[in-house]
Design a protein around this motif. Structure first.
Motif, PDB file in Angstrom:
ATOM      1  N   GLU A  11       2.312   1.704  -3.371  1.00  0.00           N
ATOM      2  CA  GLU A  11       1.183   2.300  -4.428  1.00  0.00           C
ATOM      3  C   GLU A  11       0.936   3.645  -4.099  1.00  0.00           C
ATOM      4  OE1 GLU A  11      -0.463   0.898  -6.704  1.00  0.00           O
ATOM      5  OE2 GLU A  11       0.364  -0.809  -6.695  1.00  0.00           O
ATOM      6  N   ASP A  71       0.722  -1.384   0.111  1.00  0.00           N
ATOM      7  CA  ASP A  71      -0.008   0.012   0.080  1.00  0.00           C
ATOM      8  C   ASP A  71       0.787   1.206  -0.030  1.00  0.00           C
ATOM      9  OD1 ASP A  71      -2.221  -1.646  -0.024  1.00  0.00           O
ATOM     10  OD2 ASP A  71      -2.385  -1.323   2.032  1.00  0.00           O
ATOM     11  N   THR A 122       1.814   6.930  -6.971  1.00  0.00           N
ATOM     12  CA  THR A 122       0.619   7.536  -7.149  1.00  0.00           C
ATOM     13  C   THR A 122       0.697   9.150  -7.060  1.00  0.00           C
ATOM     14  OG1 THR A 122      -0.827   5.957  -6.659  1.00  0.00           O
ATOM     15  CG2 THR A 122      -1.817   7.749  -7.185  1.00  0.00           C
TER      16      THR A 122
END
Length: 356
Positions: free
Chosen positions: A285, A282, A289
């Protein structure tokens, strides 16, 4: 736009026209709205002419000598604006003729421009596109060429746009899939229809003046050929390539790629980590992003930071770029920040309370 014909080599033509191969981004206008706007202006011109003729109907003479009715005024305005002019209704007084010269004639011109404008626009579209493309090609510098607009290519473009590193009109997408090019054009990107393994197609994309080339082809062999071609045309460009298999990395390096990303191994590592430490995935990610949470960014070292340790800065510094080479933050070579260093750090995109 230009539809690329594989039987014709653009580079073999003395003055290759990119119309049909290159599509410049344009504001989307509904055809129905465009036609409706033209019809509305034509009706406004017609109604204005009818109103003026009806007000001064005493200055006109009909062949029947029975005066002008409202229908006669509509008839006269229609044949006058369309330049038909049967001559059965004519202005006889000085006032009526003056109004025809000063008002009816300009309305006639406006009426014709509105009606004929659509036809002229269609006839001149190719010339207009050619002019815009030639103007763009003569001015474009330091742009980014993206080869392939699949999942990887789109993600690369979104990252470039999310970091605000590149304007949309400074990104050129090269692909053979028309649907992919349509999606890129909808984002305001310049598109080129053709195979990036051909030098003539990359020349149309002005790759020789690009600062970076992103090769995100679906096949590794296509990625190798596209990299070879791009490096031949753009010796100074920074070329980043995505491949599926790690065994092809050395081929890309030999072909001129500056950096190679192995998509299958990267995805495999994340899948393996997700089974034991899912929160780490997570976090990765989040870092990858650019539009929310945290993001990895690069900035020049400030004057006040020179001489200090990169580990003691308020920003979370991951590495220091010195002389084009990346050093980890714990490397003894970068214990002190020097003039000209660039810092690779974790940037806060959105506040923590908005991410949670």
């Amino acid at each position: 736009m230009i539809v690329y014909d594989p039987r014709v080599r653009v580079a073999d033509e003395p003055d290759p026209s990119p119309v049909g191969v290159v599509r410049m981004p344009e504001p989307a206008v509904s055809p129905i709205r465009s036609i409706g706007r033209r019809v509305l202006w034509a009706l406004i011109a017609l109604v204005a002419a009818v109103f003026l003729v009806y007000l001064g109907r005493d200055g006109y003479r009909d062949v029947n000598d029975d005066g002008l009715s409202l229908l006669d005024c509509f008839y006269y305005a229609t044949v006058s604006l369309s330049t038909t002019g049967y001559g059965d209704i004519t202005p006889v007084t000085s006032t009526a003729r003056l109004i025809n010269v000063l008002v009816i004639t300009p309305l006639r011109v406006l009426f014709l421009i509105v009606l004929v404008g659509t036809t002229l626009e269609v006839l001149t579209e190719r010339s207009r596109q050619a002019f815009r493309i030639q103007k763009w090609r003569s001015r474009v510098r330091d742009h980014v060429v993206v080869v392939g607009f699949g999942t990887k290519g789109r993600s690369a473009v979104k990252t470039l746009l999310g970091d605000e590193a590149v304007e949309p009109n400074k990104i050129v997408v090269v692909d053979t899939d028309q649907q992919a090019l349509d999606a890129a054009a909808a984002m305001g990107l310049v598109t080129v229809h053709g195979s990036a393994t051909r030098s003539d197609v990359l020349r149309v994309a002005a790759v020789q003046r690009a600062r970076a080339v992103v090769v995100a082809a679906d096949r590794d062999d296509s990625a190798v050929l596209a990299t070879l071609t791009a490096r031949e045309l753009a010796p100074d460009a920074h070329i980043v390539v995505s491949v599926r298999e790690a065994e092809n990395v050395h081929l890309l390096k030999q072909s001129g790629a500056n950096q190679v990303v192995v998509s299958s191994e990267t995805a495999g590592r994340l899948l393996g980590m997700a089974t034991s430490t899912p929160v780490v995935v997570d976090m990765f990610e989040d870092l990858l992003t650019p539009e929310s949470g945290l993001a990895i960014a690069e900035r020049p070292a400030e004057k006040s930071e020179e001489g200090g340790s990169p580990r003691h800065l308020p920003d979370i510094v991951l590495g220091v770029v010195r002389g084009g080479q990346l050093h980890r933050v714990d490397s003894p070579a970068v214990d002190a920040i020097e003039p000209g260093d660039r810092l690779l750090y974790v940037r806060k995109v959105t506040p923590a309370e908005q991410v949670e």
